[in-house]
Design a protein around this motif. Structure first.
Motif, PDB file in Angstrom:
ATOM      1  N   GLN A   1       0.843  -1.199  -0.025  1.00 29.28           N
ATOM      2  CA  GLN A   1       0.085   0.083   0.068  1.00 29.28           C
ATOM      3  C   GLN A   1       0.791   1.220  -0.139  1.00 29.28           C
ATOM      4  OE1 GLN A   1      -3.124  -2.022   3.239  1.00 29.28           O
ATOM      5  NE2 GLN A   1      -3.365   0.044   2.632  1.00 29.28           N
ATOM      6  N   THR A   2       0.605   2.173  -0.653  1.00 27.77           N
ATOM      7  CA  THR A   2       1.062   3.620  -0.743  1.00 27.77           C
ATOM      8  C   THR A   2       0.052   4.589  -0.797  1.00 27.77           C
ATOM      9  OG1 THR A   2       2.634   2.436  -2.642  1.00 27.77           O
ATOM     10  CG2 THR A   2       2.708   4.933  -2.072  1.00 27.77           C
ATOM     11  N   PRO A   3       0.270   5.529   0.199  1.00 31.36           N
ATOM     12  CA  PRO A   3       1.598   5.767   0.913  1.00 31.36           C
ATOM     13  C   PRO A   3       1.140   5.373   2.622  1.00 31.36           C
ATOM     14  CG  PRO A   3       0.131   7.839   1.149  1.00 31.36           C
ATOM     15  CD  PRO A   3      -0.542   6.688   0.164  1.00 31.36           C
ATOM     16  N   LYS A   4       2.185   5.183   3.354  1.00 33.11           N
ATOM     17  CA  LYS A   4       1.974   4.496   4.602  1.00 33.11           C
ATOM     18  C   LYS A   4       1.411   5.545   5.612  1.00 33.11           C
ATOM     19  CE  LYS A   4       5.630   1.109   4.741  1.00 33.11           C
ATOM     20  NZ  LYS A   4       5.670   0.950   3.370  1.00 33.11           N
ATOM     21  N   PHE A   5       1.532   6.931   5.544  1.00 41.08           N
ATOM     22  CA  PHE A   5       0.886   7.829   5.986  1.00 41.08           C
ATOM     23  C   PHE A   5       0.724   8.956   5.095  1.00 41.08           C
ATOM     24  CE2 PHE A   5       2.131   5.993  10.315  1.00 41.08           C
ATOM     25  CZ  PHE A   5       3.360   5.349  10.050  1.00 41.08           C
ATOM     26  N   ARG A   6      -0.502   9.661   5.797  1.00 42.35           N
ATOM     27  CA  ARG A   6      -0.750  10.854   5.111  1.00 42.35           C
ATOM     28  C   ARG A   6      -1.830  11.749   5.891  1.00 42.35           C
ATOM     29  NH1 ARG A   6      -1.368  12.354  -0.533  1.00 42.35           N
ATOM     30  NH2 ARG A   6      -1.757  14.869  -0.712  1.00 42.35           N
ATOM     31  N   VAL A   7      -1.480  13.227   5.839  1.00 43.50           N
ATOM     32  CA  VAL A   7      -2.231  14.142   6.436  1.00 43.50           C
ATOM     33  C   VAL A   7      -2.825  15.068   5.446  1.00 43.50           C
ATOM     34  CG1 VAL A   7      -2.301  16.100   8.011  1.00 43.50           C
ATOM     35  CG2 VAL A   7      -0.805  13.997   8.422  1.00 43.50           C
ATOM     36  N   LEU A   8      -4.299  15.319   5.407  1.00 35.82           N
ATOM     37  CA  LEU A   8      -4.819  15.964   4.546  1.00 35.82           C
ATOM     38  C   LEU A   8      -5.694  17.070   5.173  1.00 35.82           C
ATOM     39  CD1 LEU A   8      -6.568  13.493   1.982  1.00 35.82           C
ATOM     40  CD2 LEU A   8      -4.705  15.029   1.686  1.00 35.82           C
TER      41      LEU A   8
END
Lengths: 109, 113
Positions: free
Chosen positions: B6-13
């Motif tokens: 899975q991509t990405p592992k972390f994300r802030v929106l």
């Protein structure tokens, strides 16, 4: 839709046998029973699956009585590394598995 | 074999932003799934696919779209992110559907502020 009911949490000690029971009163004739294990920050991992009576693999056993309204996952001689959340799933006729909240198993030294 | 990645592992929106989560599997599985997992809860199915070019709604599809243009990839899109979509997203794949063994990716932790 079949629903499953499991204990929210359980404690045990290293070297003991742990049994986690799941209730599934409305299971359909063709449904299988599947158990998954999930460690923190990881995806669930398949443990075992069965339809009736008893199934055993290298890590666990699954006991299913004749009426199939419940099932018991048995983990022999647990270790600290077995601390995880365990999910009981009942397969539906479509592709949508309904996941419960799982059982948090804590193994103590 | 890498299994399911899975991509990405972390994300802030920020609220209203869009993004796409990518899932890839190298096991030649026909079936692929997107789940979300909220704290202390089990997984809830968002969308699934029974083969290349096909997708279907799961238990909680609102606010998400998916595409399966290639057999090995399953994309999950958020067109206008909301704080309620803060969650951990898991992708899974399997040979067939129903209760058949599913293989899961490591998850994507998404925070929407």
């Amino acid at each position: 839709l079949a629903k499953t009911t499991q204990p929210i949490s359980m404690d045990s000690y290293e070297g003991q046998e742990v049994n986690i029971t799941c209730s599934h009163n409305n299971i359909a004739t063709n449904d299988y029973i599947t158990w998954y294990q999930q460690f923190p920050s990881q995806g669930p991992r398949f443990i075992i699956q069965g339809y009736k009576t008893k199934v055993t693999n290298e890590v666990a056993s699954l006991f299913i009585p004749a009426d199939r309204k419940s099932s018991t996952l048995s983990l022999p001689r647990v270790s600290l590394s077995d601390t995880a959340v365990y999910y009981c799933l009942v397969g539906e006729s479509n592709y949508q598995l309904i996941w419960g909240a799982g059982t948090k198993l804590i193994i103590k030294p | 074999n890498a299994g399911v990645t899975q991509t990405p592992k972390f994300r802030v929106l920020k609220t209203g932003q869009s993004m796409t989560l990518l899932c890839a599997q190298d096991m030649n599985h026909e079936y692929m799934y997107w789940y979300r997992q909220d704290p202390g809860m089990g997984l809830r199915l968002i969308h699934y696919s029974v083969g290349e070019g096909t997708t279907a709604k799961g238990e909680v599809p609102d606010g998400y779209n998916v595409s399966r243009l290639k057999k090995q990839n399953f994309l999950l899109g958020l067109e206008s992110a909301a704080p309620s979509q803060t969650s951990v997203y898991f992708c899974a794949s399997s040979w067939t559907g129903g209760s058949y063994e599913q293989y899961f990716g490591p998850g994507t932790r998404l925070t929407v502020t």
